[in-house]
Design a protein around this motif. Sequence first.
Motif, PDB file in Angstrom:
ATOM      1  N   ALA A  53       0.993  -1.256  -0.134  1.00 17.34           N
ATOM      2  CA  ALA A  53       0.033  -0.067  -0.061  1.00 17.34           C
ATOM      3  C   ALA A  53       0.870   1.296   0.085  1.00 17.34           C
ATOM      4  O   ALA A  53       0.473   2.228  -0.514  1.00 17.34           O
ATOM      5  N   TYR A  54       1.843   1.142   0.723  1.00 17.07           N
ATOM      6  CA  TYR A  54       3.043   2.359   0.678  1.00 17.07           C
ATOM      7  C   TYR A  54       3.489   2.792  -0.661  1.00 17.07           C
ATOM      8  O   TYR A  54       3.263   3.651  -0.909  1.00 17.07           O
ATOM      9  N   GLU A  70      -7.551  -0.193   4.226  1.00 18.10           N
ATOM     10  CA  GLU A  70      -8.733  -0.413   4.874  1.00 18.10           C
ATOM     11  C   GLU A  70      -9.048  -1.810   5.241  1.00 18.10           C
ATOM     12  O   GLU A  70      -9.380  -2.161   6.333  1.00 18.10           O
ATOM     13  N   GLU A  71      -8.731  -2.662   4.404  1.00 18.22           N
ATOM     14  CA  GLU A  71      -8.674  -4.172   4.473  1.00 18.22           C
ATOM     15  C   GLU A  71      -7.956  -4.413   5.969  1.00 18.22           C
ATOM     16  O   GLU A  71      -8.425  -5.172   6.665  1.00 18.22           O
ATOM     17  N   LEU A  72      -6.541  -4.248   5.743  1.00 17.26           N
ATOM     18  CA  LEU A  72      -5.824  -4.264   6.984  1.00 17.26           C
ATOM     19  C   LEU A  72      -6.496  -3.991   8.228  1.00 17.26           C
ATOM     20  O   LEU A  72      -6.394  -4.672   9.475  1.00 17.26           O
ATOM     21  N   SER A  73      -6.592  -2.681   8.340  1.00 17.56           N
ATOM     22  CA  SER A  73      -7.317  -1.910   9.396  1.00 17.56           C
ATOM     23  C   SER A  73      -8.444  -2.932  10.100  1.00 17.56           C
ATOM     24  O   SER A  73      -8.823  -2.591  11.314  1.00 17.56           O
ATOM     25  N   TYR A  81       0.773  -3.991  12.068  1.00 14.38           N
ATOM     26  CA  TYR A  81       0.651  -3.394  10.806  1.00 14.38           C
ATOM     27  C   TYR A  81      -1.013  -3.108  10.817  1.00 14.38           C
ATOM     28  O   TYR A  81      -1.472  -2.249   9.866  1.00 14.38           O
ATOM     29  N   VAL A  82      -1.830  -3.710  11.615  1.00 16.15           N
ATOM     30  CA  VAL A  82      -3.142  -3.187  11.772  1.00 16.15           C
ATOM     31  C   VAL A  82      -3.234  -2.037  12.081  1.00 16.15           C
ATOM     32  O   VAL A  82      -4.034  -1.215  11.807  1.00 16.15           O
ATOM     33  N   LEU A  83      -2.851  -1.884  13.455  1.00 20.43           N
ATOM     34  CA  LEU A  83      -2.512  -0.550  14.004  1.00 20.43           C
ATOM     35  C   LEU A  83      -2.271   0.485  13.181  1.00 20.43           C
ATOM     36  O   LEU A  83      -2.646   1.754  13.377  1.00 20.43           O
ATOM     37  N   GLN A  86      -4.524   1.582  10.540  1.00 19.91           N
ATOM     38  CA  GLN A  86      -5.749   2.452  11.148  1.00 19.91           C
ATOM     39  C   GLN A  86      -5.142   3.731  11.480  1.00 19.91           C
ATOM     40  O   GLN A  86      -5.723   4.741  11.215  1.00 19.91           O
ATOM     41  N   LYS A  87      -3.934   3.874  11.936  1.00 20.29           N
ATOM     42  CA  LYS A  87      -3.332   5.404  12.162  1.00 20.29           C
ATOM     43  C   LYS A  87      -3.171   5.958  10.982  1.00 20.29           C
ATOM     44  O   LYS A  87      -3.301   7.223  10.829  1.00 20.29           O
ATOM     45  N   THR A  88      -2.506   5.422   9.780  1.00 22.47           N
ATOM     46  CA  THR A  88      -2.260   5.871   8.604  1.00 22.47           C
ATOM     47  C   THR A  88      -3.637   6.546   7.952  1.00 22.47           C
ATOM     48  O   THR A  88      -3.918   7.356   7.289  1.00 22.47           O
ATOM     49  N   LEU A  89      -4.760   5.712   7.974  1.00 24.01           N
ATOM     50  CA  LEU A  89      -6.092   6.121   7.460  1.00 24.01           C
ATOM     51  C   LEU A  89      -6.718   7.141   8.344  1.00 24.01           C
ATOM     52  O   LEU A  89      -7.599   7.835   7.766  1.00 24.01           O
ATOM     53  N   GLY A  90      -6.350   7.262   9.542  1.00 23.91           N
ATOM     54  CA  GLY A  90      -6.770   8.433  10.600  1.00 23.91           C
ATOM     55  C   GLY A  90      -7.847   8.020  11.252  1.00 23.91           C
ATOM     56  O   GLY A  90      -8.753   8.708  11.532  1.00 23.91           O
TER      57      GLY A  90
END
Length: 90
Positions: A53-54, A70-73, A81-83, A86-90
């Motif tokens: 994704a990066y 989104e799928e990971l989060s 990497y899930v967290l 979530q942080k990257t998505l805001g």
Amino acid sequence: SIAGTSHYENYLWYQTLATLLNGNYNKAKDLLNDLITRFPKSNEREKYHYFNAYCLKQLGNNKDAHGILEELSLKKEPSYYVLLSQKTLG
């Protein structure tokens, strides 16, 4: 042959990491997709998806990058990497 072993997985990951650090996101994306395909049950799978994704984001493909994050989060079991997703998505 080393192919298919954890040693080969590590070799591919460090090759990918070096490519990422050099800013070659197209090649890194290809290597990550290779890792995801070759090692579908890897404990490092979430890491490969996050960095995929990066790379996509760096290449301007925000829609696909967002979908992967989104799928990971949304995973129920929190991991680094899930967290981070979530942080990257805001």
